[in-house]
Scaffold this active site. Structure first.
Site, PDB file in Angstrom:
ATOM      1  N   PHE A  69      32.787  25.913 -13.145  1.00 19.86           N
ATOM      2  CA  PHE A  69      33.181  24.811 -11.923  1.00 19.86           C
ATOM      3  C   PHE A  69      34.930  25.107 -12.059  1.00 19.86           C
ATOM      4  O   PHE A  69      35.344  25.593 -13.142  1.00 19.86           O
ATOM      5  CB  PHE A  69      32.789  23.474 -12.275  1.00 19.86           C
ATOM      6  CG  PHE A  69      32.020  22.882 -11.374  1.00 19.86           C
ATOM      7  CD1 PHE A  69      30.798  23.129 -10.980  1.00 19.86           C
ATOM      8  CD2 PHE A  69      32.684  22.008 -10.346  1.00 19.86           C
ATOM      9  CE1 PHE A  69      30.115  22.504  -9.936  1.00 19.86           C
ATOM     10  CE2 PHE A  69      32.005  21.272  -9.443  1.00 19.86           C
ATOM     11  CZ  PHE A  69      30.642  21.802  -9.263  1.00 19.86           C
ATOM     12  N   GLN A 115      41.698  13.373  -3.655  1.00 17.62           N
ATOM     13  CA  GLN A 115      41.602  14.966  -3.711  1.00 17.62           C
ATOM     14  C   GLN A 115      40.851  15.120  -2.230  1.00 17.62           C
ATOM     15  O   GLN A 115      39.848  14.358  -1.985  1.00 17.62           O
ATOM     16  CB  GLN A 115      40.362  14.828  -4.661  1.00 17.62           C
ATOM     17  CG  GLN A 115      39.832  16.381  -4.821  1.00 17.62           C
ATOM     18  CD  GLN A 115      39.124  16.559  -6.127  1.00 17.62           C
ATOM     19  OE1 GLN A 115      38.171  16.179  -6.279  1.00 17.62           O
ATOM     20  NE2 GLN A 115      40.050  17.251  -7.106  1.00 17.62           N
ATOM     21  N   HIS A 164      38.634  17.930  -0.846  1.00 20.41           N
ATOM     22  CA  HIS A 164      37.547  19.030  -1.372  1.00 20.41           C
ATOM     23  C   HIS A 164      37.919  20.172  -0.633  1.00 20.41           C
ATOM     24  O   HIS A 164      37.760  20.247   0.609  1.00 20.41           O
ATOM     25  CB  HIS A 164      36.161  18.550  -1.431  1.00 20.41           C
ATOM     26  CG  HIS A 164      35.336  19.386  -2.287  1.00 20.41           C
ATOM     27  ND1 HIS A 164      34.804  20.541  -1.767  1.00 20.41           N
ATOM     28  CD2 HIS A 164      34.649  18.982  -3.454  1.00 20.41           C
ATOM     29  CE1 HIS A 164      33.917  21.018  -2.820  1.00 20.41           C
ATOM     30  NE2 HIS A 164      33.904  20.135  -3.789  1.00 20.41           N
ATOM     31  N   LEU A 223      29.651  17.456   2.380  1.00 20.54           N
ATOM     32  CA  LEU A 223      30.126  18.539   1.384  1.00 20.54           C
ATOM     33  C   LEU A 223      29.315  19.754   1.127  1.00 20.54           C
ATOM     34  O   LEU A 223      27.801  19.499   0.996  1.00 20.54           O
ATOM     35  CB  LEU A 223      30.012  17.533   0.067  1.00 20.54           C
ATOM     36  CG  LEU A 223      30.524  18.285  -0.981  1.00 20.54           C
ATOM     37  CD1 LEU A 223      32.154  18.487  -1.287  1.00 20.54           C
ATOM     38  CD2 LEU A 223      30.233  17.567  -2.615  1.00 20.54           C
ATOM     39  N   GLU A 253      31.109  22.618  -4.928  1.00 24.24           N
ATOM     40  CA  GLU A 253      32.025  23.640  -5.481  1.00 24.24           C
ATOM     41  C   GLU A 253      31.058  24.483  -6.390  1.00 24.24           C
ATOM     42  O   GLU A 253      31.450  25.637  -6.574  1.00 24.24           O
ATOM     43  CB  GLU A 253      33.080  23.169  -6.498  1.00 24.24           C
ATOM     44  CG  GLU A 253      33.914  23.932  -7.059  1.00 24.24           C
ATOM     45  CD  GLU A 253      35.019  23.290  -7.730  1.00 24.24           C
ATOM     46  OE1 GLU A 253      35.510  22.335  -7.084  1.00 24.24           O
ATOM     47  OE2 GLU A 253      35.218  23.226  -8.987  1.00 24.24           O
ATOM     48  N   ARG A 265      40.816  22.264  -7.210  1.00 26.46           N
ATOM     49  CA  ARG A 265      40.683  22.028  -5.903  1.00 26.46           C
ATOM     50  C   ARG A 265      42.048  21.859  -5.018  1.00 26.46           C
ATOM     51  O   ARG A 265      42.054  22.308  -3.758  1.00 26.46           O
ATOM     52  CB  ARG A 265      39.928  20.574  -5.892  1.00 26.46           C
ATOM     53  CG  ARG A 265      38.381  20.727  -6.180  1.00 26.46           C
ATOM     54  CD  ARG A 265      37.581  19.659  -6.199  1.00 26.46           C
ATOM     55  NE  ARG A 265      36.295  19.827  -6.725  1.00 26.46           N
ATOM     56  CZ  ARG A 265      35.350  19.073  -7.035  1.00 26.46           C
ATOM     57  NH1 ARG A 265      35.642  17.590  -6.624  1.00 26.46           N
ATOM     58  NH2 ARG A 265      34.232  19.335  -7.398  1.00 26.46           N
ATOM     59  N   HIS A 275      37.774  13.546  -0.422  1.00 28.22           N
ATOM     60  CA  HIS A 275      36.577  13.224  -1.229  1.00 28.22           C
ATOM     61  C   HIS A 275      36.755  12.513  -2.561  1.00 28.22           C
ATOM     62  O   HIS A 275      35.702  11.833  -2.660  1.00 28.22           O
ATOM     63  CB  HIS A 275      36.565  14.838  -1.914  1.00 28.22           C
ATOM     64  CG  HIS A 275      35.384  15.087  -2.840  1.00 28.22           C
ATOM     65  ND1 HIS A 275      34.187  14.744  -2.073  1.00 28.22           N
ATOM     66  CD2 HIS A 275      35.072  15.718  -4.077  1.00 28.22           C
ATOM     67  CE1 HIS A 275      33.112  15.162  -3.171  1.00 28.22           C
ATOM     68  NE2 HIS A 275      33.844  15.659  -4.286  1.00 28.22           N
ATOM     69  N   ARG A 293      41.772  15.517  -9.919  1.00 22.78           N
ATOM     70  CA  ARG A 293      40.542  15.433 -10.896  1.00 22.78           C
ATOM     71  C   ARG A 293      39.637  16.838 -10.794  1.00 22.78           C
ATOM     72  O   ARG A 293      39.757  17.744  -9.716  1.00 22.78           O
ATOM     73  CB  ARG A 293      39.658  14.493 -10.219  1.00 22.78           C
ATOM     74  CG  ARG A 293      38.186  14.763 -10.876  1.00 22.78           C
ATOM     75  CD  ARG A 293      37.278  13.676 -10.077  1.00 22.78           C
ATOM     76  NE  ARG A 293      36.826  13.962  -8.754  1.00 22.78           N
ATOM     77  CZ  ARG A 293      35.493  14.678  -8.467  1.00 22.78           C
ATOM     78  NH1 ARG A 293      34.709  14.888  -9.635  1.00 22.78           N
ATOM     79  NH2 ARG A 293      35.076  14.892  -7.583  1.00 22.78           N
TER      80      ARG A 293
END
Ligand SMILES: Cc1cc2nc3c(=O)[nH]c(=O)nc-3n(C[C@H](O)[C@H](O)[C@H](O)COP(=O)(O)OP(=O)(O)OC[C@H]3O[C@@H](n4cnc5c(N)ncnc54)[C@H](O)[C@@H]3O)c2cc1C
Length: 595
Positions: free
Chosen positions: A119, A240, A242, A252, A255, A286, A353, A398
């Site tokens: 990730f 954030q 995304h 969404l 990721e 991100r 996000h 994050r």
């Protein structure tokens, strides 16, 4: 008007991952625990989490909590508190194995261990190369997690109040939290929930933006209630975006798609992330990927007739991998983008996000605020965990899969702190103040009787548009200043909203108006905090704070290595230092963030 009172040892507002994890702790300790939720527990937004939960189990290759901690500090652009980050990364394996024992159906490796995928921003050996750290159940990790924890709660007799909306936090004369007021959504009845300890686990507030991956119920209720009760909000400028929301729909695309080998391409079919993050490429953090995408689009290399998105390509992956590891994603792409990702790339754009800031807590889940006599004081009886809280482990940005980890670790530690606190208290509850429900009743009364006020839908839309334009992926000094003005005007309208059909008891417009009261607090805090922070850091990137030799990536550690605190009263700001001292290891030293 008298309001019925119900008494519990503990009241938890929110039945997502954080609330359910804390409730297990309390109910297992034999305490009488109520969990309130606007929706059925397993419909909370945690259900939508796709990609996984981070833990350095090392099931497929070598991994270590210290590497995870390094990545999290770096991902946070050094704004995260290093004590809380060490605490979280060290606890990760324990809380994931616990979940497995609750019956969570993780995917498996051939050797029968929990399956892990790479990730963004998660690397081995202090930033060397991507590592497989995200523990996943296909692309439905949050779904599997919520069901496992809900069932565990049923087993230990947690009492659920489903379709109950908490309205206000109640504090006594000494400032201790003694309960919440709440409305049963079906009947509009108001009830006082009297408790020895209250936990807010109300999730995020992504709905302040026009385009968001968040559920419609993510309206920042806990954060709004806390602000109205005099609790400051921490680091609200950090949101954030995304990288991969479906263009036009916002839904969404995890990721995990890039973790499984997906590639972002511009209109020249170029894998452009190679230019922005030569090492991590499509798996950079991100904020880095989102900005690269917006830059490609702004420079004319966007795709489609309006050149307003880029493409996420997995057509090179074997169809069996897509069907096995990303079945939900294929479904989303077909339904929301009209493309089958086995054959065609998916159109994507950065979409709001996750809220990095929130109610300030320590790593025990206790809410901590500055007081007249001390820089940080625990608010007696008040706890927060999950996305509505700021521990602070995510700092300015994050890492993916660290949120499901955050809610497990801090849900559990908040639950443990509450058990200790409640058991240390006298058997009788602290008395309720005489006016405990007055504030709530006056708010509801306004909605029922207001004439000639603003329309809820229009005020909300105006707020969402203003946030999107003035406080998005890139931020501009002039737009931020105008944004502060605009949001303050919209807040004036929100205070006067009117619902059209006042005669109906069950009325979604009434609930939406109450939600908007919370959203607007989040919007105000975000705009004012963002306007004041004149550096670029993590997800907060300003045109007037560019990348220079003295200020890597536009970061100004001299003046801005500190947390923002926004106070509703007076719409004012204060700051507190970042904790750079971990619990047992050495400080992860500041440096320029590159992937
Ligand atoms: C689409 C999507 C995918 C994601 N994927 C991942 C991922 O793969 N990995 C990862 O780590 N993170 C992921 N995240 C982030 C992560 O899922 C969330 O941050 C996390 O699940 C939030 O959990 P929570 O328990 O704090 O709140 P939520 O799960 O949002 O639950 C909030 C609860 O509060 C209740 N509530 C709210 N207001 C009130 C009120 N006034 N009264 C009563 N109840 C109330 C709601 O009913 C709900 O039960 C994703 C987020 C989204 C939106």
């Amino acid at each position: 008007m008298s309001v019925p009172v119900r008494k519990f040892d503990a009241v938890i507002v929110g039945a997502g991952g954080a609330g359910l994890r804390a409730a297990i702790q309390l109910s297992e300790a034999g305490l009488k625990t109520a969990v309130l939720s606007k929706v059925f527990p397993t419909r909370s937004h945690t259900v939508a989490a796709q990609g996984g939960v981070a833990a350095s189990l090392g099931n497929s290759e070598e991994d270590h909590w210290h590497w995870h901690m390094y990545d999290t500090v770096k991902g946070s652009d050094w704004l995260g508190d290093q004590d809380a980050i060490e605490f979280m990364c060290r606890k990760a394996n324990e809380v994931v194995v616990e979940l497995e024992h609750y019956g969570m159906p993780f995917d498996r490796t051939d050797a029968g261990k929990i399956y892990q995928r790479p990730f963004g921003g998660h690397m081995s050996n202090f930033g060397e190369k991507p590592v497989r750290r995200s523990c996943a159940a296909a692309d439905r990790t949050g779904h599997a997690m919520l069901h496992a924890m809900y069932q565990r709660n049923v087993k230990v007799n947690t009492q659920f109040f489903v379709e109950w909306m908490a309205l206000d936090l109640v504090r006594d004369e000494e400032g201790a939290v003694v309960g919440v007021t709440a409305m049963e959504m079906e009947t509009s009845e108001i009830v006082m929930f009297h408790a020895k300890a209250v936990l807010f686990a109300t999730g995020g507030a992504g709905r302040i933006f026009h385009s968001s991956t968040n559920a419609f119920i993510n309206t920042g209720d806990g954060v709004g209630m806390a602000a109205r009760a005099g609790i400051p909000l921490e680091d609200m400028e950090f949101w954030q975006f995304h990288p991969t929301g479906v263009a036009g729909a916002g839904v969404l695309i995890t990721e995990g798609v890039r973790g499984e080998g997906g590639i972002l391409r511009n209109s020249d079919k170029e894998r452009f992330m190679e230019r922005y993050a030569p090492n991590a490429k499509d798996l950079a953090s991100r904020d880095v990927v989102s900005r690269a995408m917006v830059t490609e689009i702004n420079e004319g290399r966007g795709c489609g007739p309006n050149k307003d998105h880029v493409l996420l390509d997995i057509t090179h992956l074997p169809p069996e991998t897509i069907l096995k590891r990303l079945p939900g994603i294929r479904e989303i792409a077909i339904q929301f983008a009209g493309v089958d990702p086995i054959k065609e790339p998916i159109p994507v754009v950065p979409t709001c996000h996750y809220q990095m800031g929130g109610i300030p807590t320590n790593y025990n889940g206790e809410v901590v605020v500055p007081s007249a006599t001390s820089k940080s004081e625990v608010v007696s009886g008040f706890y927060a965990a999950g996305e509505c809280a700021c521990a602070s482990v995510h700092g300015a940005n994050r890492l993916g899969t660290n949120s499901l980890l955050d809610l497990l670790v801090f849900g559990k530690s908040a639950g443990e702190s509450m058990v200790d606190f409640i058991k240390s208290q006298p058997a009788a509850h602290r008395p309720l103040p005489a006016n405990a429900c007055d504030f709530t009743l006056s708010r509801v009364d306004r909605l029922n009787n207001q004439r000639g006020g603003a329309n809820v839908h229009e005020a909300r839309l105006a707020m969402q548009r203003a946030m999107q334009k003035h406080c998005g992926v890139f931020r501009f000094k002039k737009l931020l200043e105008e944004g502060v003005q605009q949001i303050s005007e919209i807040a004036g309208q929100v205070a006067q909203t009117e619902i059209a059909d006042k005669s109906r008891v069950f009325n979604t417009a009434r609930l939406e108006a109450l939600e908007l009261d919370n959203l607007i607090e989040v919007a105000k805090a975000t705009m004012v905090s963002a306007n004041a922070r004149t550096e670029s850091r993590g997800a907060h990137v300003r045109d007037d704070a560019p990348d220079t030799t003295e200020r890597p990536n536009g970061r100004d550690d001299q003046n801005w290595l500190k947390h923002t605190l926004w106070f509703r009263e007076g719409n004012r700001l204060d700051y507190k230092p970042v904790n750079l001292k971990p619990l047992s290891v050495e400080t992860i030293a500041l440096k320029k963030r590159a992937y």
